[in-house]
Design a protein around this motif. Structure first.
Motif: not given
Lengths: 212, 212
Positions: A67-68, B87-90, B95-96, B148-150
């Motif tokens: 994770i970054e 919010m993705p679970r991965d 974090a991203n 999209w951003l993430v």
């Protein structure tokens, strides 16, 4: 082997020393007992030399395994969730801690940093003075009623709020005794003092290499 | 019985309609399929009439059972964690998402809102123009590479970023096609359109009561 890696600049001039925001991540790690390595990107060409890691060309960013995370606020939140020291486990206290983390950045710093920028641009009296003043009055009212923001103890909310207020130069805006005492209490913590001393030492050591 | 309650003002003048930040919470709920009630505090005396609930006298704030959260960013984060839609679970994607939520507020809005404030104060050309310009260039570079951003899909990061960019009046700063297309894509979503229409209807209905 360190738990996490904090990325910052290899060197900065005197002015920003003690204020580069890797301090927030160092402080969080020190409070939480998380071991960390420090790695650097070059001050020269800093606007473009690490856009792959930080799209705004800023520091710090945090590495934790795969994770970054850039954005110091997001980094502190990530570290806080690793340790009850920074983030209470109780659901209400946790929500309160997170709300005050956002408040530090998005209700205080959103005004105080641009105010500071205008002041540095030679506009000591500027259009943002009244806005800073009113926000500082509001936080003074809050801090007049409690020692720490959440759960009667230091949390990640205080880490961000105290750092934002420290940089905002509270005294320049008038007499706000509760806020001043709060900031003094926060930066007297051994974890802050260690983090600050280590940042100052990091940049001081780079002076020697730069002139070598 | 609604899942959550969103608190906003009972009325605002025409200018801010469509921009009051309960829109962020409405939008998040619409995306995530979370049902919500809307409750209000009075526009008159708004600076002081709800300091117990929001120490800066702002709206919105969110109630979810025993949990009360002010700061729209913290509210969106809370809602996002209730739904994989936002919010993705991965772990890396999560974090991203969170880092970009902070980036929207603390790297873009921290410049764009004070810039807007100075412009509204009659200072169209002001010291913050260059700073806004450089941040918008950086986000344009990011958005030129992805929709999209993430995680190749809409998340809470896009919700905050698109809202911040929408308010920042991107076109006023020059030609940034990727950013403009991104904002257009975000606000074309049915969840945004519903949230915006409902906010406009809420304030329009209050006009009648106010003049009654």
């Amino acid at each position: 082997m360190s738990d996490v890696t904090i990325w910052t600049l290899d060197w900065v001039p005197e002015g920003p020393r003690g204020f580069v925001r890797d301090l927030r991540l160092r402080w969080a790690c020190e409070e939480a007992g998380i071991s960390y390595a420090v790695r650097t990107v070059a001050f020269d060409d800093r606007a473009t030399n690490h856009l792959d890691q930080q799209p705004f060309g800023q520091v710090p960013f945090l590495q934790d395994g795969d994770i970054e995370i850039f954005e110091s606020g997001a980094g502190v939140l990530h570290l806080a969730e690793k340790s009850e020291t920074l983030m209470p486990r109780d659901a209400e206290d946790r929500a309160n801690t997170r709300q005050w983390m956002f408040a530090a950045l998005n209700s205080i710093e959103i005004v105080s940093v641009p105010w500071w920028f205008l002041r540095m641009s030679g506009r000591k009296d500027n259009e943002l003075c009244g806005w800073v003043d009113s926000r500082l009055n509001q936080i003074e009212d809050v801090l007049s009623t409690r020692e720490w923001l959440v759960a009667d103890r230091f949390t990640a909310a205080d880490l961000l709020m105290a750092d934002v207020l420290r940089v905002a130069d509270v005294r320049a805006h008038g007499n706000r005794p509760a806020t001043e005492a709060y900031v003094a209490r926060a930066i007297a913590r051994p974890a802050f003092r260690k983090a600050e001393a280590d940042q100052l030492a990091h940049f001081a050591a780079a002076d020697a290499e730069r002139t070598a």
